[in-house]
Scaffold this active site. Structure first.
Site, PDB file in Angstrom:
ATOM      1  N   HIS A  87       0.791  -1.166   0.108  1.00 46.78           N
ATOM      2  CA  HIS A  87       0.066   0.076  -0.241  1.00 46.78           C
ATOM      3  C   HIS A  87       0.818   1.377  -0.030  1.00 46.78           C
ATOM      4  O   HIS A  87       1.824   1.554   0.760  1.00 46.78           O
ATOM      5  CB  HIS A  87      -0.863  -0.113   1.332  1.00 46.78           C
ATOM      6  CG  HIS A  87      -1.864   1.153   1.294  1.00 46.78           C
ATOM      7  ND1 HIS A  87      -2.322   1.830   2.305  1.00 46.78           N
ATOM      8  CD2 HIS A  87      -2.896   1.493   0.357  1.00 46.78           C
ATOM      9  CE1 HIS A  87      -3.061   2.768   1.968  1.00 46.78           C
ATOM     10  NE2 HIS A  87      -3.602   2.562   0.828  1.00 46.78           N
TER      11      HIS A  87
ATOM     12  N   HIS B  97      -1.161  11.622  -1.987  1.00 45.07           N
ATOM     13  CA  HIS B  97      -2.524  11.100  -1.058  1.00 45.07           C
ATOM     14  C   HIS B  97      -3.407  12.379  -0.887  1.00 45.07           C
ATOM     15  O   HIS B  97      -4.749  12.369  -0.896  1.00 45.07           O
ATOM     16  CB  HIS B  97      -2.239  10.284   0.061  1.00 45.07           C
ATOM     17  CG  HIS B  97      -3.735   9.672   0.609  1.00 45.07           C
ATOM     18  ND1 HIS B  97      -4.476  10.522   1.455  1.00 45.07           N
ATOM     19  CD2 HIS B  97      -4.140   8.468   0.448  1.00 45.07           C
ATOM     20  CE1 HIS B  97      -5.387   9.788   1.568  1.00 45.07           C
ATOM     21  NE2 HIS B  97      -5.202   8.636   1.144  1.00 45.07           N
TER      22      HIS B  97
HETATM   23  O1  G3P Z   1      -6.677   1.774  -3.098  1.00 43.10           O
HETATM   24  C1  G3P Z   1      -6.926   1.387  -1.729  1.00 43.10           C
HETATM   25  C2  G3P Z   1      -6.728   2.348  -0.686  1.00 43.10           C
HETATM   26  O2  G3P Z   1      -5.451   3.139  -0.841  1.00 43.10           O
HETATM   27  C3  G3P Z   1      -7.814   3.599  -0.557  1.00 43.10           C
HETATM   28  O3  G3P Z   1      -7.686   4.302   0.180  1.00 43.10           O
HETATM   29  O4  G3P Z   1      -7.029   6.522   1.346  1.00 43.10           O
HETATM   30  O5  G3P Z   1      -5.393   4.654   1.415  1.00 43.10           O
HETATM   31  O6  G3P Z   1      -5.805   5.909  -0.671  1.00 43.10           O
HETATM   32  P1  G3P Z   1      -6.535   5.536   0.570  1.00 43.10           P
HETATM   33 MG    MG Z   2      -4.560   4.654  -2.075  1.00 42.24          MG
END
Ligand code: G3P
Ligand code: MG
Length: 248
Positions: free
Chosen positions: A10, A52
């Protein structure tokens, strides 16, 4: 149905490196990960960068907005020092540079299109057009070597579909609401991406029975990962590369 890896790092390398940076991609790779999720946003001059939050303050110090800042200035900003001194000076990367790095190292990408509110359509279009250029040498049927777009913004994904129809789409929903299938049909999406915290075994079965891929974010314990995989979830992203190995 799901031609992609099962375990995905992630934002590059989860908690191990500053999110959405080249250092994170390197770190994920060093931990054996060959699949990554990251977030892409447009700069003031319409250049896709990894980011982000639409506003500075968390990963990039200071105040201001990504949408008000030129790409060249974003590239001069420190996106690493917030996590650890050893990452100080790690810049905000261009999306194109990250794609090049990932392709060089055989890392598959889930590209989350993260538009600043108000520029959803443009973000989807620009990211899709650039992605198409960056993968022009990959056959359109070679799905596993192409990235997967995802977004919470249906408008952004619709624009991506129009600009690069052969690059697959996953629709992100925090909670799976009753209109999930209509949304996936309208987007001609390949998968539903959802928060594992709200997912039930029944909903997972429904999505899988309908023939869609099912991806969960952000799964940080081996116990929960095992549980959702038993429910039929195809893949998940994790912040805990230290607890959940790539070959989990
Ligand atoms: O794509 C999965 C996840 O990254 C979505 O939430 O806020 O971590 O970008 P976020
Ligand atoms: Mg994400």
């Amino acid at each position: 149905m799901w031609p992609y890896p099962k375990v995905i790092a992630h934002r590059g390398a989860g908690i191990l490196a500053p999110e959405n940076t080249l250092a994170a991609m390197r770190c994920g790779q060093e931990h054996g990960f060959a699949a990554v999720e990251f977030d892409v946003m447009l700069s003031k001059d319409g250049v896709p960068v990894l980011m982000h939050d639409p506003e500075f303050g968390r990963t990039v110090t200071g105040s201001g907005r990504v949408a008000d800042t030129l790409a060249v200035d974003l590239q001069a900003m420190d996106a690493g020092g917030w996590l650890d001194e050893k990452f100080r000076g790690e810049p905000v990367p261009l999306y194109a540079d990250i794609v090049k790095f990932c392709r060089q190292h055989g890392i598959w990408m889930n590209v989350e299109i993260k538009p600043v509110p108000g520029v959803e359509v443009e973000t989807g279009r620009v990211v899709a057009e650039l992605t198409q250029q960056l993968f022009a040498d990959v056959a359109v049927v070679d799905t596993s070597h192409l990235p997967l777009f995802s977004s919470f913004s249906k408008a952004a994904l619709m624009a991506a579909k129009q600009a690069a129809p052969h690059i697959a789409r996953g629709f992100l929903m925090d909670k799976v609401t009753s209109d999930w299938k209509v949304n996936l049909q309208e987007l001609a999406a390949k998968a539903l991406h959802t928060n594992h915290k709200h997912l039930t075994a029944g909903t997972a079965r429904e999505v899988k029975d309908a023939g869609y891929g099912l991806f969960c974010y952000t799964v940080n314990t081996p116990k929960r990962a095992t549980e959702i995989l038993h429910w039929g979830v195809d893949a998940f992203c994790t912040d805990r590369l230290d607890l959940i190995p790539a070959d989990f």
